[in-house]
Each structure stands twice: as C-alpha cells, then as structure tokens.
Scaffold this motif. Structure first.
Motif, short mmCIF file in Angstrom:
data_model
loop_
_atom_site.label_atom_id
_atom_site.label_comp_id
_atom_site.label_asym_id
_atom_site.label_seq_id
_atom_site.Cartn_x
_atom_site.Cartn_y
_atom_site.Cartn_z
N CYS B 61 0.85 -1.20 0.00
CA CYS B 61 0.00 0.00 0.00
C CYS B 61 0.89 1.25 0.00
O CYS B 61 0.66 2.19 -0.75
CB CYS B 61 -0.92 -0.02 1.22
N VAL B 62 1.93 1.22 0.83
CA VAL B 62 2.84 2.37 0.89
C VAL B 62 3.58 2.52 -0.46
O VAL B 62 3.78 3.63 -0.94
CB VAL B 62 3.84 2.21 2.06
N MET B 63 3.93 1.37 -1.08
CA MET B 63 4.58 1.44 -2.40
C MET B 63 3.68 2.14 -3.41
O MET B 63 4.14 2.98 -4.19
CB MET B 63 4.87 0.02 -2.90
N ILE B 64 2.40 1.79 -3.39
CA ILE B 64 1.45 2.43 -4.30
C ILE B 64 1.44 3.94 -4.03
O ILE B 64 1.54 4.76 -4.94
CB ILE B 64 0.03 1.84 -4.15
N GLY B 65 1.37 4.29 -2.74
CA GLY B 65 1.36 5.70 -2.37
C GLY B 65 2.60 6.42 -2.87
O GLY B 65 2.51 7.50 -3.45
N ALA B 67 4.52 5.57 -5.34
CA ALA B 67 4.49 5.63 -6.81
C ALA B 67 3.51 6.70 -7.29
O ALA B 67 3.63 7.20 -8.41
CB ALA B 67 4.10 4.27 -7.38
N LEU B 68 2.55 7.06 -6.44
CA LEU B 68 1.58 8.09 -6.82
C LEU B 68 1.97 9.44 -6.20
O LEU B 68 1.13 10.31 -6.01
CB LEU B 68 0.17 7.69 -6.37
N LEU B 297 12.08 -0.85 -3.13
CA LEU B 297 11.37 -1.96 -3.76
C LEU B 297 10.62 -1.52 -5.03
O LEU B 297 10.12 -2.34 -5.78
CB LEU B 297 10.36 -2.58 -2.79
N ILE B 298 10.54 -0.19 -5.21
CA ILE B 298 9.76 0.30 -6.35
C ILE B 298 10.60 0.23 -7.63
O ILE B 298 11.70 0.77 -7.67
CB ILE B 298 9.30 1.75 -6.08
N PRO B 299 10.10 -0.45 -8.64
CA PRO B 299 10.85 -0.54 -9.90
C PRO B 299 10.72 0.77 -10.67
O PRO B 299 9.98 1.66 -10.26
CB PRO B 299 10.13 -1.67 -10.64
#
Lengths: 475, 442
Positions: B61-65, B67-68, B297-299
């Motif tokens: 969820c934090v990764m999505i955040g 990335a946004l 971890l974010i590509p």
C-alpha cells in the motif's frame, strides 16, 4: 484432594499419591455436590475431562519428567465461558450464543491443553462479561460459596466461586476492569489480572478490546504464578501481545519485602467503604511494614474519574464488538440480548456517533492518558500500590436489580489500574464477622507481574498461620 | 455544455495479490474457488478471533502511495468502520479513517494536468452474497482480502481524463507487481462521483466551489463503461439543471445494455460509520529508514521508462508507449537490445520488428528474436544485386512517375517502392528500397 493447591496437586501426581483420574473425579464429585447451590458452571465437560485425565495418567506413568515438559499435566482447571473451546459450547453466558460451538481453541485454552491441563468445563459469568455479580448470566446467577445468599462478584464469578468451593484446582478468568480481582475478593481467592498484552486475547469473546486481560484465579499466589508462566507471552494471533520475555514467576517468589516501597492513596479508601474492609486492609499494610516494607502516602487521581472514562471506552468497544451477533449467523436473533447488553450497545453507539465522538470517546481517551501518566508518576516514588479490591463485602443476591451502573461502582477501585493496563492481584486478607471474605489488591507497573506476585506471596506465607485461613465454605 | 463544467472525482479499489489475506493466513486467491473454503475464525469474524495485519500488504500500500507521489505520514493506524451488511462478518470493516498510510499525491496526465490524489488507504474486502431463488447465500472466501482504496480530488472534467488516469493507475500497480488490477475479476473497481458546476459567475471563489450535490455511480466493470457512465450522467444532470432543478444526491448503478444509469440508493445524509481506532491493532509508526527500504522496492515506473525509451534509445513516443505498456514487454525489448547491439541492430529495427510482427514475447525468446531480425536483414543483403537490377527495371518501366518525382512530387517515391516490392516474393524493408531508389534518382 480437590482441596489441594495446584502446587500440592502437582507434587502428589508426581509422587503417584493418586492419579489424574482420581483428582478429576474428586473435582467432579464436589461439583455434583455443590453445583445445585452454586451454579458456577454453564457447561461441564465430564467425559472429555476424564478422557484428558486418562491420557495424562499415561504420560505421568511412562515419563518420569512429564510434569517438566507439561507443567499442568493432569490438573483439573475450569475455564470462564468466554474463552473459545474447540468443540465445546461457548456462550459467554448469553442465550445469543446458546448453540454456538467454536471450531477453534482460544490461545489460552490451547496453552493450557499443551501444558496437559484437564478441562472440567466452562464457568458462569455475567452475560458477555457485562457486570460484576454473575447475576446477569442468562444461565442463572452463581452464588457465593461462603454464603449462598450473597453474590460471588463478577464477571468471572463462576471461576472464582468454583475455586473457592474446591470444585477445581484452579480456574481461568478474564478482566476488563475488575472481573478477575473483584470476584476473587468476594470469594476469598487469589485473582491475577496481568498487564494488558501479557496474555493473549485470541479466542476470548471480546468485551472491551483495549482492556481485556485473561488471567488465573487460584487458591494461592504461587498457583497464579505457575499458571501465568504457561499463559503469558507473545502470540502471533494477537497483535496487542507483548514480545517481552516471560519469566519463571513461580521460581522467584521468595524475595523478601524489605525496603519495598508501598504506596497508599487515601482516595482508595472511599467514602462509604465497609469499615471491616478498611480495617483489614490497614492491618495488612501494617503487616507489610512489620516485614520491612516502607509505606508511603501518595496522591493518586480520584478513582471516581475512572468510572466515566472506563464506561465510555468499554461501551463504545462493546457496541462494535457485539455487532457481529446480527441474528444471521449464530442461530438466535437480537431479541436474545438481555437488558444490560442492549443498554451497552445503545450507550456505545451513541458515544461513537458523529458529533459526539470528540465529546465522549476522544475525551475519554485523553483522560485515560492522564490516568496512565498519573500512575507512571506514582511508580517513580513507590514500587507497588496497595488498596482494597472492593469497597464492600459480597453483596446480597438481587443487589444488581435496577442498578444499571452496579458494576462500574462496585469496581471503582480496580478501574483506574485496568484503564492504565497495569498488573494487579487480589489476595484474601481475612473475613468479616458475617463470614464473608475480604480482599486486598496489589497494583504494580506494566509488566511487573514478578514483583506483584512476589509481594503477594510474601504476605501470604507470613500470614500462613492466621486462623481465618483454616476456614472452608460450608456447602 | 458550455453553461456547465463537470466536476468528477474517483474512488478506486485495488485488490492486492498477496499470498494471504489482510488479517489472517488464509489464501487470498479466492477467484473461482469453492465457496467458504478459504476461511478461518478471523475472516469469518467468529467470536474471539483477532486480526493481525499483513505486513506485506501494508508495504505494498505504501509502495502504491510512493508511486503516486504521496506523502507517507510516520504515524498511521487502522480504524473500525461500523455498518451492517450481511457480507460483513464482524459488523464492521477494518479500514483507515483519519490517518491513512498515504496522502496528497498526484498522477500527471499526458496533457500536463495533475490529478490530485487525496489519500491511499488500506482496508479489507467483504464476503460475497449469492442470491439463488428465494435464498441468499454468503461466500466468505473474499472476506479479508487486502484492498487498497485510492481517492482523487474532484479534478477531472472529462471522461477522457478519467480513462487516461485509470489506465495510468492500472499500469502503475501492475508495474509494482502488487495487483493484476483485472477489472473483470473485480481486482480493480471504480466509483466515479459526478456533478456539474454552473458557469454563471465570474466570481473566482464560486468558480472553484463544489456543487451542492454529488452522484456516485457503481457497477462499472470496464474502462469503456466508465466513459459511457460519465457521459450519460453529464447529460442527465444537465437536463435537470436546465429545468432549474438540482439533481438528487444519490448512488446510481450503471446499466450495461443501454449505457445508462439508474437510481440505487438515495443518501439523504452522510452515513454515520462511527469510526474509532481499531483496538486490536497497535498503530503503525514508520521510521524514515523503513520508508527508504520500501522505496527501494519500487521498480522504474512507466512515466520514467517512457521518457528513457525516447531519450535513451531514440524511439518515437508512439513506439515507446507501446513498448513500455507492460514491464514484461519493456524488459523484453531491453534484453533484445542488449543482444541486438552486438549484431549492430538499431533500437528502431528491433522496436519495429516487435511492434509490426506483433511478437508474442512469451513464445519467442529475445535471442531468437534477434536471430529472426538478422535473418530478415540478411535476406535483403543476398538480393542486393537483384534489387539493383529490379530497381533499374522499374525506373525504366515507369518513366512518367520518375519525371513527376524529379519535378518535386516526392510522394510518388512510395508508388515506385511498391512496384519494386511486388517483384519480390519475400518481404523487403521498404526503407531500404526507398534509400536505394532515392540515390538512383538523384
């Protein structure tokens, strides 16, 4: 042999003085004899208990050190009916769950089973643990073994009465605010409320989720220590359990109380307190002083403020926790809720409603923080705090009628420490002239179970020969 | 339309593809499974069961955040959202109220407009009701599957903007590898809320004020339908406003067969969910190191990859967009590039081959692809002499066209290229013929 303490029963089992089946049968016999008067159990699991006892005997016979690996092997234990038990009806003393048979064991139950305990059955309680009398059970009131015209206290009244009446060797209760200590006090037994998060709540039918603390109700302090060793510890199924190390509580009870700093707050000897209660607690404090402890008068937040905080937080959580019994899945519709549960659902729903949340729930949480800080400050000066557990003796049967805040008022002296999530214990200190037990509570900081237990144990062994200890309930 | 500006916001739920559910260890892979086989006391909400949060889901969820472009507050917590519905096993949903994991982000559209993201929070899915004849059944396999909710500001004005945003969002979560975001499987669910603002005033304050009502549309299960639903709503609401009335604040359902919406539930007042902090789950406190670890971890995200494909490989926007559509395809292209470079193939050659031949990247390995490209190129090499001869012949046979070309009618060259190509059985690179022809006609 059903009168034995857990420690003594263990020794006897080890020495093969009798078998686990003998011991279990003795408990079941006492139950048959006394249950018509007490009604301490909702469900008795006689066959399963005997089966477990037989298995325990096999292990006791074949392995010399079986009790090392399984410290409760063959010990008959009663469990409050809000602990989920695999395959055994679990009602929380409410008709809403009359037909409910859990498909899983609460962590506490699993740990007891893994330790070899024999489970005698499920003890009576105030329905949903909403109360301090065990009179609000949908399965009839439990009576106080010392005088069946009086209440045992609650909500773990069935467990406390069962231990006092020697129907079991020990029992398990749960406390949200007072539900272990107060019935232990009224029934004249030991009741330990561990720090919130010390014992897993997984599988315990939730009452006030931020307060619920399972713990033992026993005949001696040492027995409570033995059971806490089994129950305590982090549980991957309960995110609020603490990773703090579990100590061998029973092995470190011998520390004397010399130079122990004990705080006494005059606010805990509230107006209207029973004179005999006050007298015996003060005598007990003198006993500690004579053993070398230092008594200090401290100022604590008036416990009456805790009533409001506790009432709001607990009822809010209750309103949410009981929402799942919506009439769809447990076979009984919402009409099966008795008055008290309905009152709490209404109160809690109101307190959480938009527009009132800040005024009630949020404000209560803020005051809760103040109470926590108040204790922290006190524990900078003293090691433990001693106070009466209940301001009154066990009240007569029928006392809760038309008294919707009965519990909150009866539990005024245990609520502050529950709200702060502290460790506390009730131990008996004597009897009233009328023959009803009187209890003292020892409160310590969070995770100070070792200190609380050792202090209580010291009092117990140093008053071992007092005459009142020879009394047994006449049933 | 000129009198009104649409004001559109969007709530999107994305189901994470973690192995286990949000608060228990049951498998989260519920799609197509036998009902009530992926359940336990926790997701069934049995008395006494307690939720333990799935660490991976929270990290995702934090990764999505991140990335946004969201802020990640160091303090966050779960709350109980209390409401009754038969598919809700506990009588409340564990969600997040005032302390979501992520807040204040944005997605930039191709026209440069930034769509504000109000919040990204974590919650659990509900069970599923199955109505059969007169009875209703509940399947709890989906109960407790991790859901991430992404809420935008009311920044959209057209259905096209909404569609582009959704495509970008879907692409990002797929890039992150945290969800398949397949709408047909319900892994991505959208709820636009639509209203119209009247443009009767020049007062700048009123221009930004939100309309007094809001219509939420549910049951939309494709990007195509979201456009249709929005267009229908704009038209419907405009007609009401033009009559001098205000549309009702309500939830409407999209009807596929005639691309319309119908009223489902009128919200007279805001529902009171009686949120309060979930006492069974301690609050979450991040350190900056924790967040840095998650960030690692974010590509490479689509936006950056698209930019790099253009600037790094010199590819066109069109080619880059196609090749970066999925991470797999982009990775495939780059792998082929590494091999292709050794054989002096250009990015353009490889990109064209992949795109024009619609290469199935799951069948043809990059090395094999390069072999194929080389073979094709070589074929034309072998026919160099033949090509020269044929070009000669075509020039002779099409003198009119040649004259036109020489007079400056440059498009004619493609006519000649076509004539040349017809003489070959195999396919020959048109660019190559064009180059030789042009040289010859100079």
């Amino acid at each position: 042999m059903n009168k034995l303490t857990l420690q003594k029963a263990k020794e006897s089992l080890k020495n093969k003085d009798f078998s686990a089946v003998d011991l279990t049968k003795a408990c079941l016999l006492q139950m048959k004899k006394t249950e018509p008067k007490l009604n301490a159990f909702v469900t008795v699991t006689e066959n399963q208990a005997l089966e477990q006892a037989r298995k325990a005997d096999v292990e006791l016979a074949s392995q010399g050190d079986a009790l090392e690996a399984k410290p409760l092997l063959g010990i008959p234990i009663a469990i409050k009916d809000n602990f989920s038990t695999l395959g055994i009806r679990t009602t929380a003393s409410s008709k809403v769950l009359d037909d409910y048979i859990p498909p899983y064991d609460a962590t506490v139950v699993k740990k007891l089973k893994d330790a070899g305990a024999v489970i005698l059955g499920k003890t009576n309680m105030d329905a949903w643990a909403h109360g301090s009398s065990t009179e609000t059970s949908d399965y009839g009131a439990t009576k106080n073994p010392w005088d069946t015209n009086h209440l045992p206290g609650g909500s773990s009244g069935g467990s406390a009465a069962s231990v006092a009446a020697n129907q079991c060797i020990a029992a398990i209760g749960s406390e949200t605010a007072g539900s272990i200590r107060q019935p232990a006090s009224w029934c004249g037994v030991t009741g330990l409320k561990p720090t919130y998060g010390r014992v897993s709540r997984y599988g315990v039918i939730a009452m006030g989720s931020s307060l619920d603390s399972p713990g033992p109700i026993t005949k001696t302090v040492e027995d409570s220590a033995l059971i806490l060793e089994v129950l305590a510890g982090i549980d991957e199924k309960d995110a609020t359990t603490s990773p703090k190390e579990v100590l061998e509580y029973s092995k470190h009870l011998d520390k004397d109380v010399k130079d122990l700093k004990i705080g006494i707050s005059s606010d805990y000897f509230i107006k209207g307190i029973d004179k005999e209660v006050e007298e015996l607690i003060k005598t007990a404090i003198k006993k500690f002083e004579s053993l070398g402890a230092k008594i200090e008068n401290i100022k604590l937040f008036d416990p009456k403020y805790a009533i409001d905080v506790y009432t709001i937080i607990q009822r809010s959580e209750v309103s949410s926790n009981l929402a799942r019994y919506d009439g769809i899945r447990y076979g009984k519709d919402r009409e099966s809720f008795a008055e008290e549960a309905k009152r709490r659902i209404m109160f809690g729903t109101y307190a959480l409603s938009s527009g009132y949340y800040d005024q009630y729930y949020n404000k209560a949480q803020q005051v809760r923080t103040v109470i926590i800080k108040d204790f922290e400050k006190a524990f900078e000066k003293v090691d433990i705090i001693i106070a009466p557990t209940s301001p009154s003796l066990a009240l007569p049967v029928g006392a809760t009628k038309d008294t919707s805040m009965f519990g909150e008022i009866a539990d005024v002296l245990v609520e502050p420490s529950s709200i702060a999530g502290l460790a506390g214990i009730n131990i008996p200190v004597g009897f009233s002239k009328s023959g009803l037990p009187i209890g003292m509570q020892i409160i310590g900081p969070q995770f100070s179970e070792q200190l609380v237990l050792a202090s209580a144990h010291q009092y117990e062994i140093n008053t071992q020969n007092e005459n009142w200890r020879k009394l047994t309930p006449d049933l | 339309m000129s009198k009104y500006t649409p004001v559109i916001g969007l709530e999107v739920h994305v189901e994470l593809k973690t192995n286990s559910k949000m608060f228990c260890s049951c498998s989260a892979d519920y799609f197509g499974q036998k009902p009530n086989t992926h359940t336990c006391p926790v997701c069934l909400g049995l008395p006494g069961a307690l939720p333990v949060p799935n660490k991976k889901a929270i990290e995702w969820c934090v990764m999505i955040g991140l990335a946004l472009n969201c802020d990640i507050p160091l303090f966050s917590k779960f709350d109980r959202k209390n409401y009754f519905y038969p598919d809700l096993s506990k009588g409340y949903q564990i969600s997040q109220y005032d302390k979501p994991f992520c807040q204040k982000g944005f997605i930039e559209l191709s026209n440069g407009k930034k769509i504000g993201i109000t919040r990204v929070h974590m919650e659990e899915d509900t069970g599923k009701l199955i109505h059969e004849g007169n009875s209703s059944l509940i399947d709890f396999n989906r109960s407790g599957v991790p859901l991430v909710e992404i809420v935008t500001e009311p920044d959209f004005q057209t259905a096209e903007e909404v569609k582009e945003y959704l495509q970008k969002l879907q692409q990002i979560v797929r890039y992150l590898g945290v969800s398949n975001a397949d709408m047909e499987k319900g892994e991505m669910r959208l709820e636009p809320n639509i209203s119209l603002r009247e443009l009767k005033t020049q007062n700048s304050k009123l221009k930004t004020e939100l309309p007094s009502y809001k219509v939420e549309v549910k049951n939309i299960n494709s990007f195509g339908f979201v456009g249709k639903a929005i267009e229908y709503e704009i038209k419907r609401q405009q007609e009401i406003l033009e009559k001098g009335q205000t549309p009702i604040q309500e939830t409407r359902g999209f009807v596929e067969k005639n691309s319309s919406t119908v009223s489902q539930r009128v919200k007279e007042e805001a529902s009171d969910y009686r949120y309060f902090p979930e006492p069974d789950i301690p609050p979450i406190r991040w350190t900056n190191e924790d967040l840095a670890t998650i960030e690692c971890l974010i590509p490479e995200l689509p936006f950056y990859k698209l930019f790099r494909f253009q600037s790094g490989y010199g590819l066109s926007v069109y080619d880059s967009e196609i090749l970066t559509k999925t991470r797999d395809l982009a990775d495939y292209f780059e792998e082929a590039m590494t091999i292709g470079r050794k054989h002096e193939l250009t990015a353009k050659q490889i990109a064209n081959y992949i795109i024009n031949k619609k290469i199935d990247i799951n069948i043809i390995l990059p090395a094999k692809l390069i072999e194929e490209i080389i073979k094709t190129t070589k074929k034309t090499d072998v026919n160099e002499e033949k090509l020269a001869k044929i070009i000669e012949k075509v020039i002779n046979e099409n003198q009119n066209a040649v004259q036109d070309y020489k007079k400056g009618k440059e498009t004619v060259i493609m006519f000649l290229v076509g004539r040349v190509m017809r003489q070959f059985k195999e396919k020959i690179d048109a660019e190559r013929i064009k180059a030789v022809l042009t040289a010859k006609l100079k």
